[in-house]
Write a protein that holds these residues in place. Sequence first.
Motif, mmCIF file in Angstrom:
data_model
loop_
_atom_site.group_PDB
_atom_site.id
_atom_site.type_symbol
_atom_site.label_atom_id
_atom_site.label_comp_id
_atom_site.label_asym_id
_atom_site.label_seq_id
_atom_site.Cartn_x
_atom_site.Cartn_y
_atom_site.Cartn_z
ATOM 1 N N ARG A 273 0.814 -1.209 0.000
ATOM 2 C CA ARG A 273 0.000 0.000 0.000
ATOM 3 C C ARG A 273 0.851 1.265 0.000
ATOM 4 O O ARG A 273 1.934 1.315 0.571
ATOM 5 N N SER B 47 -3.340 6.358 1.274
ATOM 6 C CA SER B 47 -4.637 5.928 1.787
ATOM 7 C C SER B 47 -5.419 5.002 0.861
ATOM 8 O O SER B 47 -6.168 4.156 1.308
ATOM 9 N N GLN B 48 -5.260 5.151 -0.472
ATOM 10 C CA GLN B 48 -6.123 4.398 -1.372
ATOM 11 C C GLN B 48 -5.378 3.756 -2.540
ATOM 12 O O GLN B 48 -6.002 3.238 -3.463
ATOM 13 N N VAL C 61 -2.393 1.256 -4.369
ATOM 14 C CA VAL C 61 -1.631 0.018 -4.265
ATOM 15 C C VAL C 61 -0.530 0.048 -5.312
ATOM 16 O O VAL C 61 -0.745 0.506 -6.437
ATOM 17 N N GLY D 100 -19.841 -1.286 -12.116
ATOM 18 C CA GLY D 100 -19.285 0.006 -11.710
ATOM 19 C C GLY D 100 -19.771 1.078 -12.664
ATOM 20 O O GLY D 100 -19.139 2.107 -12.799
ATOM 21 N N GLU E 140 -12.244 -0.617 -13.200
ATOM 22 C CA GLU E 140 -12.544 -1.532 -12.089
ATOM 23 C C GLU E 140 -12.048 -2.939 -12.420
ATOM 24 O O GLU E 140 -11.389 -3.592 -11.602
ATOM 25 N N SER F 272 -8.295 -3.062 -12.383
ATOM 26 C CA SER F 272 -7.751 -2.988 -11.017
ATOM 27 C C SER F 272 -7.747 -4.361 -10.357
ATOM 28 O O SER F 272 -6.733 -4.824 -9.824
ATOM 29 N N LEU F 273 -8.905 -5.013 -10.369
ATOM 30 C CA LEU F 273 -9.014 -6.313 -9.691
ATOM 31 C C LEU F 273 -8.181 -7.365 -10.407
ATOM 32 O O LEU F 273 -7.456 -8.140 -9.760
ATOM 33 N N THR G 52 -8.143 3.106 -5.970
ATOM 34 C CA THR G 52 -9.552 2.710 -6.014
ATOM 35 C C THR G 52 -10.413 3.827 -5.436
ATOM 36 O O THR G 52 -10.108 4.360 -4.369
ATOM 37 N N GLY G 53 -11.466 4.176 -6.152
ATOM 38 C CA GLY G 53 -12.261 5.341 -5.784
ATOM 39 C C GLY G 53 -13.310 5.077 -4.716
ATOM 40 O O GLY G 53 -13.800 3.959 -4.556
ATOM 41 N N LYS G 54 -13.622 6.136 -3.989
ATOM 42 C CA LYS G 54 -14.766 6.160 -3.082
ATOM 43 C C LYS G 54 -15.986 6.646 -3.868
ATOM 44 O O LYS G 54 -15.853 7.333 -4.876
ATOM 45 N N VAL G 55 -17.155 6.310 -3.366
ATOM 46 C CA VAL G 55 -18.378 6.820 -3.992
ATOM 47 C C VAL G 55 -18.615 8.251 -3.502
ATOM 48 O O VAL G 55 -18.651 8.508 -2.300
#
Lengths: 337, 337
Positions: free
Chosen positions: B5, B8-9, B11, B110, B117, B120-121, B189-192
Amino acid sequence: MANKRLGSQTVQLQNDVVIISTASIVGPKEGKGPLSEYFDKILQDDLFGEKSWELAESKMIKEAMKMAIAKTSYMMNDVDYIFSGDLLNQLMSTSFAVRDLKRPFFGLYGACSTMSESLSLASMIVDGGYSDLVLAGTSSHFSSAERQFRFPLEMGYQRPLTAQWTVTGAGCTVLSSKGEGPKVKRITTGKVIDKGIKDPNNMGAAMAPAAVDTIKTYFDDTKDDIDSFDIIATGDLGKLGMDIALDLIKKEGYDISKVYTDCGVEIFDHEKQDTHCGGSGCGCSAVTFCGYIYNKLINKEFNKIMLVSTGALLSPTSTLQKQSIPSVAHAVVIQNY
Amino acid sequence: MANKRLGSQTVQLQNDVVIISTASIVGPKEGKGPLSEYFDKILQDDLFGEKSWELAESKMIKEAMKMAIAKTSYMMNDVDYIFSGDLLNQLMSTSFAVRDLKRPFFGLYGACSTMSESLSLASMIVDGGYSDLVLAGTSSHFSSAERQFRFPLEMGYQRPLTAQWTVTGAGCTVLSSKGEGPKVKRITTGKVIDKGIKDPNNMGAAMAPAAVDTIKTYFDDTKDDIDSFDIIATGDLGKLGMDIALDLIKKEGYDISKVYTDCGVEIFDHEKQDTHCGGSGCGCSAVTFCGYIYNKLINKEFNKIMLVSTGALLSPTSTLQKQSIPSVAHAVVIQNY
């Protein structure tokens, strides 16, 4: 060669992926069923103080997520990812829930397989060292599902006996790289299987072959011992689908009858509660796992379980276009040791 | 502490995650746009020989997946996971596509953020050693989206100038732990995010704050140099949303104007093609990335790019219930070095 793979579709986790907490919220009908003692919260009213069933469902999954975190020593801000989804078009329940939680979000759609889909991805993300704290959960709501997938409730439409009853419920798990609790050990990700069933009122029959394919693949891949399981629980095949699954898997050479059950069969008293073939919906395996099964794991009544949430990937549009029902099932093996 | 990491968000991937191949299929209108030379296949007819637009969209994503694999030395059977989703209710396009491919499947929703998305995964799954070969893709179709989200095409409804045009297109990437090609390096990765916009005909304005939040977080997390990028491309904010995003991010202290573009602005000639604010839909950033951007990476005209697909997580039901539009954006950084 990827070093964590076992056979064709199974992954073996290398590090601790601990389910440190779960939370479950259910509707009034589920609260009168045989698993009622295991749920954290039973709603008196399925509108949950909201103006629509969709917003009520959204509040259920948000509250389940907050409740699951509140049971740990962490705060919502410590969560690195939320993996969640639901049955509503464009995941309305989940999308509206997570905007208030302000954490990175991966939206999933696996129909009623979402509980084990979210657990599968969340587990690999924790095991792989991408996060120390992840939420995985899902929800469904009888009234929002009925009006989206079937008919307005006001119509009083008579349900065929093969039909199932969408569970009003939300379940959330907290996965961590450390702490106390049962651990996710193996993941078998399902292929989409379609044997040509076209009756949207008989989803158990449509989904049974997908569940069987995934369970068979798990045992083929791992050579694991069926008797080492306390329980193998499919998501929501219901009574008819469960019978079909048992038959089909016996033909594949695996007799799981001693440890096999189905969350859709467990959650309601079908005779007294008039739910015909049993429960269904993402919330069915979510609350059965987060309530009943997790509790038994914590109390060491169960020490090794397999959750195989099962999803029927049809849509009202695909049914109108006379298509059959593709289905999928994902297996997650969870152990105390 | 999870060891991969950054801030905060974000990787940071540790191993090779190579995009060894991509494929893109677009409709006739996209084939007449400025990016036409970069697409693998341009349909003459947006029904693609099928009986409905939904089935046509499903065929597009299936063919894009097969085409992307055909460009490699692998077979479809070598694929460990498919990560994909689309805009249709219950992912009808994707679910029906993958049943013929017989590979383990994770369904994603998404909205128009699905390309990043899925990337990312899929990237974390390859980087983490859970797979050597994964597909990540998505699709959208103007005609299936219009009738699901807006009005029957036959109605000839007049579009406001803030509206965007859903791209008919499917894009798929093949990610591998080895081989030649640009590599996925970092994932934010985004927050909503929901700033209260309620107009479903102005999704660029609704999504811009989510894109800005994710881009700002990437630079906060990594301290990376804006000038090291050849391009930062948001998914489908369109002309208006792109202007808003540029303004908002400048206020956050980052001037990305020299390298910033939007896939929804690139894909159509807005004056000549009458698409108002630009393209949208999952397929918009999918084909712009899999066609145009990937090509420039392969030719070394670009060496470092950020793809920030952006999704508006509204549903027709949420709009009828007078809700605002939650949005999300996920960033993926891809480099030749």
